[in-house]
Design a protein around this motif. Sequence first.
Motif, PDB file in Angstrom:
ATOM      1  N   TRP A  67       0.828  -1.217   0.000  1.00 26.39           N
ATOM      2  CA  TRP A  67       0.000   0.000   0.000  1.00 26.39           C
ATOM      3  C   TRP A  67       0.857   1.259   0.000  1.00 26.39           C
ATOM      4  N   ILE A  68       1.960   1.228   0.731  1.00 29.93           N
ATOM      5  CA  ILE A  68       2.843   2.393   0.785  1.00 29.93           C
ATOM      6  C   ILE A  68       3.470   2.627  -0.591  1.00 29.93           C
ATOM      7  N   ALA A  69       3.855   1.561  -1.269  1.00 28.57           N
ATOM      8  CA  ALA A  69       4.423   1.701  -2.620  1.00 28.57           C
ATOM      9  C   ALA A  69       3.386   2.286  -3.581  1.00 28.57           C
ATOM     10  N   TRP A  70       2.168   1.774  -3.521  1.00 27.22           N
ATOM     11  CA  TRP A  70       1.110   2.320  -4.393  1.00 27.22           C
ATOM     12  C   TRP A  70       0.844   3.792  -4.074  1.00 27.22           C
ATOM     13  N   ALA A  71       0.902   4.161  -2.811  1.00 26.24           N
ATOM     14  CA  ALA A  71       0.702   5.565  -2.424  1.00 26.24           C
ATOM     15  C   ALA A  71       1.778   6.457  -3.021  1.00 26.24           C
ATOM     16  N   ALA A  72       3.025   5.996  -2.997  1.00 25.52           N
ATOM     17  CA  ALA A  72       4.117   6.789  -3.573  1.00 25.52           C
ATOM     18  C   ALA A  72       3.926   6.965  -5.079  1.00 25.52           C
ATOM     19  N   LEU A  73       3.547   5.889  -5.762  1.00 24.73           N
ATOM     20  CA  LEU A  73       3.311   5.987  -7.206  1.00 24.73           C
ATOM     21  C   LEU A  73       2.117   6.888  -7.515  1.00 24.73           C
ATOM     22  N   ALA A  74       1.062   6.756  -6.725  1.00 27.61           N
ATOM     23  CA  ALA A  74      -0.128   7.586  -6.937  1.00 27.61           C
ATOM     24  C   ALA A  74       0.163   9.055  -6.676  1.00 27.61           C
ATOM     25  N   SER A  75       1.063   9.355  -5.765  1.00 28.80           N
ATOM     26  CA  SER A  75       1.373  10.760  -5.487  1.00 28.80           C
ATOM     27  C   SER A  75       2.033  11.425  -6.693  1.00 28.80           C
ATOM     28  N   MET A  76       2.803  10.653  -7.459  1.00 32.76           N
ATOM     29  CA  MET A  76       3.398  11.209  -8.676  1.00 32.76           C
ATOM     30  C   MET A  76       2.312  11.578  -9.682  1.00 32.76           C
ATOM     31  N   LEU A  77       1.335  10.690  -9.847  1.00 33.42           N
ATOM     32  CA  LEU A  77       0.232  10.958 -10.776  1.00 33.42           C
ATOM     33  C   LEU A  77      -0.670  12.072 -10.266  1.00 33.42           C
ATOM     34  N   ALA A  78      -0.899  12.096  -8.960  1.00 33.73           N
ATOM     35  CA  ALA A  78      -1.767  13.129  -8.381  1.00 33.73           C
ATOM     36  C   ALA A  78      -1.153  14.509  -8.553  1.00 33.73           C
ATOM     37  N   SER A  79       0.159  14.612  -8.436  1.00 32.54           N
ATOM     38  CA  SER A  79       0.828  15.902  -8.641  1.00 32.54           C
ATOM     39  C   SER A  79       0.629  16.394 -10.069  1.00 32.54           C
ATOM     40  N   SER A  80       0.727  15.480 -11.015  1.00 31.10           N
ATOM     41  CA  SER A  80       0.518  15.855 -12.415  1.00 31.10           C
ATOM     42  C   SER A  80      -0.925  16.304 -12.645  1.00 31.10           C
ATOM     43  N   ALA A  81      -1.870  15.556 -12.102  1.00 29.90           N
ATOM     44  CA  ALA A  81      -3.288  15.934 -12.250  1.00 29.90           C
ATOM     45  C   ALA A  81      -3.538  17.283 -11.597  1.00 29.90           C
TER      46      ALA A  81
END
Length: 187
Positions: free
Chosen positions: A118-132
């Motif tokens: 879950w922590i790994a997915w959160a880190a990856l999602a934060s990259m996408l969320a910043s772009s959005a």
Amino acid sequence: MTTTDLNASLPSKQRVRRNSRWMLAACWGLLLVLPVALVGYWAVAPEAMLVGHANLSHQEIQGPVAAWQRVAAGAAMSVPLALLLAGVWQAKRCFEMFARGQVFTLQATALLGRFAGWIAWAALASMLASSATSVLLTLNNPPGQSHLSVGIGSDQVLTLFFAGTVWLMAAVIAQGQSLAEENEGFV
């Protein structure tokens, strides 16, 4: 170092149980405070602070950020937080087991592995969320002045490294548990 020296350096069961109760309380604190903090932050933070989450400079947002943009960007940033909190929930369950004295169990190891995932997915999602968020915060700009910013920060890289390390430790512990159970079967 002898086995006796190693055992003396390991924390006592009571200390592990006490520290696990503290970590359990910390998990509950994170689960309760972080969602409220996210909503509060996106509701009142100055625009100059908001652009930092989108890898933008303040000059790239032309005009004030509308309320709908704050809500949409906050929603985008809530996705990595939700994934992070799912990981904290797994850690909370693991610390509950530790607090009860159940440490080297297959369930605790599985929870540790899920925490890392879950922590790994959160880190990856934060990259996408910043772009959005960069797109959302610049949608009110004049035509041709919207921005899509992509960024990978050291915090995200370190979080991925941490998650990978914990995941590998959980896998090694699970393998050790399997070997121990197999050896018990021969005795």
